[in-house]
Design a protein around this motif. Sequence first.
Motif, PDB file in Angstrom:
ATOM      1  N   PRO A 188     -25.741 -30.155  -3.326  1.00 37.30           N
ATOM      2  CA  PRO A 188     -25.519 -28.622  -3.712  1.00 37.30           C
ATOM      3  C   PRO A 188     -26.197 -27.533  -2.798  1.00 37.30           C
ATOM      4  N   ARG A 189     -25.319 -26.367  -2.675  1.00 34.23           N
ATOM      5  CA  ARG A 189     -25.860 -25.360  -2.004  1.00 34.23           C
ATOM      6  C   ARG A 189     -27.064 -24.638  -2.886  1.00 34.23           C
ATOM      7  N   ASP A 190     -28.012 -24.266  -2.063  1.00 31.15           N
ATOM      8  CA  ASP A 190     -29.262 -23.547  -2.364  1.00 31.15           C
ATOM      9  C   ASP A 190     -28.942 -22.423  -3.141  1.00 31.15           C
ATOM     10  N   GLU A 191     -29.573 -21.940  -4.507  1.00 31.41           N
ATOM     11  CA  GLU A 191     -29.384 -20.800  -5.110  1.00 31.41           C
ATOM     12  C   GLU A 191     -29.585 -19.482  -4.302  1.00 31.41           C
ATOM     13  N   VAL A 249     -16.705 -17.577  -6.342  1.00 30.36           N
ATOM     14  CA  VAL A 249     -15.972 -17.575  -5.058  1.00 30.36           C
ATOM     15  C   VAL A 249     -16.514 -18.405  -3.921  1.00 30.36           C
ATOM     16  N   ILE A 250     -17.777 -18.593  -4.136  1.00 29.63           N
ATOM     17  CA  ILE A 250     -18.600 -19.152  -3.317  1.00 29.63           C
ATOM     18  C   ILE A 250     -18.865 -20.794  -3.570  1.00 29.63           C
ATOM     19  N   PRO A 251     -18.434 -21.630  -2.625  1.00 30.62           N
ATOM     20  CA  PRO A 251     -18.609 -23.160  -2.977  1.00 30.62           C
ATOM     21  C   PRO A 251     -19.972 -23.427  -3.236  1.00 30.62           C
ATOM     22  N   VAL A 252     -20.134 -24.035  -4.601  1.00 28.79           N
ATOM     23  CA  VAL A 252     -21.586 -24.516  -5.008  1.00 28.79           C
ATOM     24  C   VAL A 252     -21.856 -25.732  -4.096  1.00 28.79           C
ATOM     25  N   VAL A 253     -20.983 -26.514  -3.534  1.00 28.56           N
ATOM     26  CA  VAL A 253     -21.298 -27.623  -2.895  1.00 28.56           C
ATOM     27  C   VAL A 253     -21.414 -27.302  -1.434  1.00 28.56           C
TER      28      VAL A 253
END
Length: 527
Positions: free
Chosen positions: A277-280, A257-261
């Motif tokens: 990309p979003r940081d892990e 549900v969290i955007p990975v971008v």
Amino acid sequence: MGIIRDMQRAHATQTAAEQRAQTAAEQQRQLIRRNADLAAAAAQRAAADAEQQREHRRLYAEARTAEAAATNADIRARLSELDSLLLSTLDVDDHIDLDRFKKPLRVPPFDPGKLGRPLPEPVWESFAPPEPRGVGKILGGERIHQQQVEAAKRAYQDARARWIDAETRRLRQLAARELQYEENRSRYEAKLISYNAEVDRFAAAVAGADPASVVEYFAMVLGNSVYPDDFPQHFRLAYQAKQRRLLVEYHLPPVEVIPVVKEYRYDRVRDDLVAVPRDEGEIRRRYTEIISMVALRTIHEIIEADRGALVGEVLFNGIVDTIDRRTGQFVRPCLVSVRADRDTFAAIKLRRVDPIACVKHLPAGLSAQPDQLDGVTPMIDFDREAGEDFTGEFNVLADIDERPNLATLPAAEYEQLLCDLFGNMGLEMGQAAEGPRWLATDPRPLFGGAVVIYAVRGKPVSAATAAGLAEEVAAAGATKGILVAVDGYEVEAYEAVAGRPVELLDGSALLNLLAEHSGVKARIESA
């Protein structure tokens, strides 16, 4: 003489040669000028084409940049929606007043229609011939008049016989309609009394801590909670009356549900939107916050809705149904488990807390790596503690299609639904006419009066229909008109009633009113 001619001939030849040379030179100059003009025009066209290409490239780059900005705005809106999961429920009163589900015992009065109006009775004066006068009376007028009287008597008697027969039929039909009305009224009142009695029975069972009823009540509470569309809203409840304990097993949303971008950027060289990309670490932090907020939100809604203090303790297990990306297997780990005492939790100021810190402050277990599906040991084994006697499983999303569809609801049910709604809102509803439409009464002093109500389905309402309602409001001397349009309005309809005492309700407004005043969750989907 010969010498002179030769000189003249030579001069003429030289003059002609000079003229030809001048003509050739002028033609050469014109050709040069023409070529120069053509070259200048070509250069101008080339410059214009180059400028047009540059402008096209600039506009294209701006469009792609705007595309990236719009996509980034959607990502920010999604994150804002997720960040407000807890705060968005704090402004909502989660308590459900069961009395609001009861329907008023108001039955429209009997309307005899045309049958309530007696037919005009024939009178002799309408048939009697005029008395003979003057010369006509002397010249045999008496005999002719007597014949006319006899004929008039026969016509009068025939008319009166037909009137008696028609009145007999009218009274018989009126009595039948009154009998049918009384039968319908009795059935309707019996149905309402039975329905209201069932509401009272359920309310009494909830107040008396009947486990099955308590579970059903809190299922209604959690079912009213509005989450993003991709959240599962699937849960199990169990109530232990002796311990005053409510057990909750709630399905959490997956980490997806969290955007990975994080954002998109337009690369002019590659002519492409590049995803950053979003940081892990950020994904893990946000997901931990989300499951913490779902746990706190669920417990808050239960305690706030519990005006009768039926629940002294809430035990919440948050599980997720997903696929372990490391093994490809279906798994159901418990990512958060909380034990919340009523008084302790009620003292927490949820508007000011950090969700993760708040959960850890309570007796709870919270996964350190929920994005990796690392589970925690539940505070309570739901299946072992709850048993089967007082447990209910609920899937809010699966029940959506069970909601009545206002677009396809049978006409009689649709009319009754609207009649009940406006009755619950305080209007005294009259008999429905074809349309449907009602002439209702607002009983409030000063602000009350007659109210004309139209309801339209199947197409957007036109300006003519809206104006027609406004005219009927004026003709009826009503204080207000209400137009209900499931399919919305044409733009001109709003202009047609501007400044006039007419309220336009579209489908969304109708759904909200039904939920608020009738406790009816409905939907509008075209067939």
